[in-house]
Design a protein around this motif. Structure first.
Motif, PDB file in Angstrom:
ATOM      1  N   ARG A  45      -7.001  15.814   8.202  1.00  0.00           N
ATOM      2  CA  ARG A  45      -7.680  17.006   7.704  1.00  0.00           C
ATOM      3  C   ARG A  45      -6.995  17.530   6.446  1.00  0.00           C
ATOM      4  O   ARG A  45      -7.656  17.922   5.476  1.00  0.00           O
ATOM      5  N   LEU A  46      -5.659  17.542   6.442  1.00  0.00           N
ATOM      6  CA  LEU A  46      -4.921  18.003   5.270  1.00  0.00           C
ATOM      7  C   LEU A  46      -5.158  17.074   4.090  1.00  0.00           C
ATOM      8  O   LEU A  46      -5.369  17.531   2.961  1.00  0.00           O
ATOM      9  N   ALA A  47      -5.126  15.766   4.321  1.00  0.00           N
ATOM     10  CA  ALA A  47      -5.348  14.808   3.236  1.00  0.00           C
ATOM     11  C   ALA A  47      -6.729  14.997   2.615  1.00  0.00           C
ATOM     12  O   ALA A  47      -6.878  14.999   1.388  1.00  0.00           O
ATOM     13  N   ASP A  48      -7.749  15.173   3.455  1.00  0.00           N
ATOM     14  CA  ASP A  48      -9.107  15.386   2.943  1.00  0.00           C
ATOM     15  C   ASP A  48      -9.185  16.665   2.109  1.00  0.00           C
ATOM     16  O   ASP A  48      -9.841  16.700   1.061  1.00  0.00           O
ATOM     17  N   SER A  49      -8.513  17.721   2.562  1.00  0.00           N
ATOM     18  CA  SER A  49      -8.553  18.988   1.835  1.00  0.00           C
ATOM     19  C   SER A  49      -7.817  18.902   0.510  1.00  0.00           C
ATOM     20  O   SER A  49      -8.276  19.447  -0.501  1.00  0.00           O
ATOM     21  N   LEU A  50      -6.684  18.213   0.487  1.00  0.00           N
ATOM     22  CA  LEU A  50      -5.964  18.051  -0.774  1.00  0.00           C
ATOM     23  C   LEU A  50      -6.776  17.223  -1.766  1.00  0.00           C
ATOM     24  O   LEU A  50      -6.792  17.520  -2.965  1.00  0.00           O
ATOM     25  N   ARG A  51      -7.448  16.200  -1.281  1.00  0.00           N
ATOM     26  CA  ARG A  51      -8.310  15.397  -2.144  1.00  0.00           C
ATOM     27  C   ARG A  51      -9.439  16.248  -2.714  1.00  0.00           C
ATOM     28  O   ARG A  51      -9.769  16.161  -3.902  1.00  0.00           O
ATOM     29  N   THR A  52     -10.031  17.077  -1.868  1.00  0.00           N
ATOM     30  CA  THR A  52     -11.115  17.955  -2.320  1.00  0.00           C
ATOM     31  C   THR A  52     -10.614  18.913  -3.390  1.00  0.00           C
ATOM     32  O   THR A  52     -11.278  19.131  -4.419  1.00  0.00           O
ATOM     33  N   LEU A  53      -9.443  19.500  -3.166  1.00  0.00           N
ATOM     34  CA  LEU A  53      -8.871  20.446  -4.126  1.00  0.00           C
ATOM     35  C   LEU A  53      -8.564  19.758  -5.451  1.00  0.00           C
ATOM     36  O   LEU A  53      -8.922  20.263  -6.528  1.00  0.00           O
ATOM     37  N   ALA A  54      -7.898  18.601  -5.393  1.00  0.00           N
ATOM     38  CA  ALA A  54      -7.541  17.892  -6.619  1.00  0.00           C
ATOM     39  C   ALA A  54      -8.788  17.443  -7.381  1.00  0.00           C
ATOM     40  O   ALA A  54      -8.855  17.580  -8.616  1.00  0.00           O
ATOM     41  N   ALA A  55      -9.771  16.925  -6.668  1.00  0.00           N
ATOM     42  CA  ALA A  55     -11.006  16.483  -7.325  1.00  0.00           C
ATOM     43  C   ALA A  55     -11.726  17.648  -7.979  1.00  0.00           C
ATOM     44  O   ALA A  55     -12.264  17.523  -9.088  1.00  0.00           O
ATOM     45  N   ALA A  56     -11.739  18.794  -7.318  1.00  0.00           N
ATOM     46  CA  ALA A  56     -12.406  19.974  -7.883  1.00  0.00           C
ATOM     47  C   ALA A  56     -11.717  20.429  -9.159  1.00  0.00           C
ATOM     48  O   ALA A  56     -12.378  20.820 -10.137  1.00  0.00           O
ATOM     49  N   LEU A  57     -10.404  20.400  -9.181  1.00  0.00           N
ATOM     50  CA  LEU A  57      -9.664  20.782 -10.384  1.00  0.00           C
ATOM     51  C   LEU A  57      -9.986  19.848 -11.553  1.00  0.00           C
ATOM     52  O   LEU A  57     -10.231  20.295 -12.676  1.00  0.00           O
ATOM     53  N   LEU A  58     -10.002  18.555 -11.273  1.00  0.00           N
ATOM     54  CA  LEU A  58     -10.294  17.582 -12.327  1.00  0.00           C
ATOM     55  C   LEU A  58     -11.744  17.706 -12.798  1.00  0.00           C
ATOM     56  O   LEU A  58     -12.019  17.633 -14.006  1.00  0.00           O
ATOM     57  N   ASP A  59     -12.670  17.895 -11.858  1.00  0.00           N
ATOM     58  CA  ASP A  59     -14.081  18.017 -12.222  1.00  0.00           C
ATOM     59  C   ASP A  59     -14.328  19.276 -13.044  1.00  0.00           C
ATOM     60  O   ASP A  59     -15.114  19.261 -14.008  1.00  0.00           O
TER      61      ASP A  59
END
Length: 210
Positions: free
Chosen positions: A182-196
């Motif tokens: 769950r933490l890995a998925d959330s960190l990926r979501t956060l990082a992807a949102a920042l880049l996007d």
């Protein structure tokens, strides 16, 4: 095998057994709940052997983190993509965050314990927060990947923000209760949102005056 070579082989075997036992104990307990006696018993060695090799509980925890981080560093520098070279920076960043969560999830509370030691065991000017070489490598790698993907972002601060989440008590409790997915998925979501968000902000506005 000569006596000296046998002793070295025994030392390597004991080190491996001690670190493996420590990691298994960390799957069930926080670092401050684990004694050197427990580690010695789980590893099948004498307590004196553990103290002789690692000096203290924090020395043992540091050694374990470095051992696991070195394996991750090797994967980053020479392993296959997307974790290793050859993939786009975005893909490498997301893969690396997954891998970091995996290390921390297997050693619950260890990163936080190292961070706590850095701020309490020494004077701030001697060992400032984030000075541990494991943290330095993780932070540097994340910073470089963010900068490569989106040069307009403050990559250094964002890397601290992403890693800082791993040291909070709520996150440690989440890891204890649910593991790292769950933490890995959330960190990926956060990082992807920042880049996007950065990519969208820098796209040329076709048909509009600047």
């Amino acid at each position: 095998m000569t006596e000296g070579r046998r002793e070295r082989a025994d030392a390597v075997r004991n080190r491996h057994a001690i670190l493996l036992a420590t990691e298994e104990l960390l799957a069930l307990h926080r670092p401050e709940q684990i004694s050197m006696e427990q580690v010695a018993a789980a590893a099948g060695v004498g307590k004196g052997t553990v103290f002789h090799r690692f000096g203290s509980r924090m020395g043992l925890m540091r050694a374990l983190m470095v051992e696991r981080a070195l394996a991750l560093r090797e994967a980053v520098t020479t392993g296959p993509p997307p974790l290793g070279p050859g993939a786009p920076a975005r893909d490498r960043l997301l893969a690396f965050l997954d891998a970091v969560v995996g290390v921390v999830a297997r050693n619950k509370g260890l990163l936080a314990a190292l961070g706590h030691a850095a701020t309490t065991a020494h004077k701030p000017e001697e060992d400032p927060p984030g000075a541990h070489p494991v943290y330095q490598f993780w932070h540097g790698h994340i910073t470089a990947l963010i900068s490569e993907e989106c040069s307009d972002l403050d990559a250094e601060v964002l890397a601290h923000v992403l890693l800082g989440a791993l040291q909070s008590d709520p996150i440690l409790r989440l890891l204890e209760q649910e593991g790292g997915r769950r933490l890995a998925d959330s960190l990926r979501t956060l990082a992807a949102a920042l880049l996007d968000a950065s990519a969208t902000a820098t796209e040329p506005r076709i048909g509009r005056h600047p």
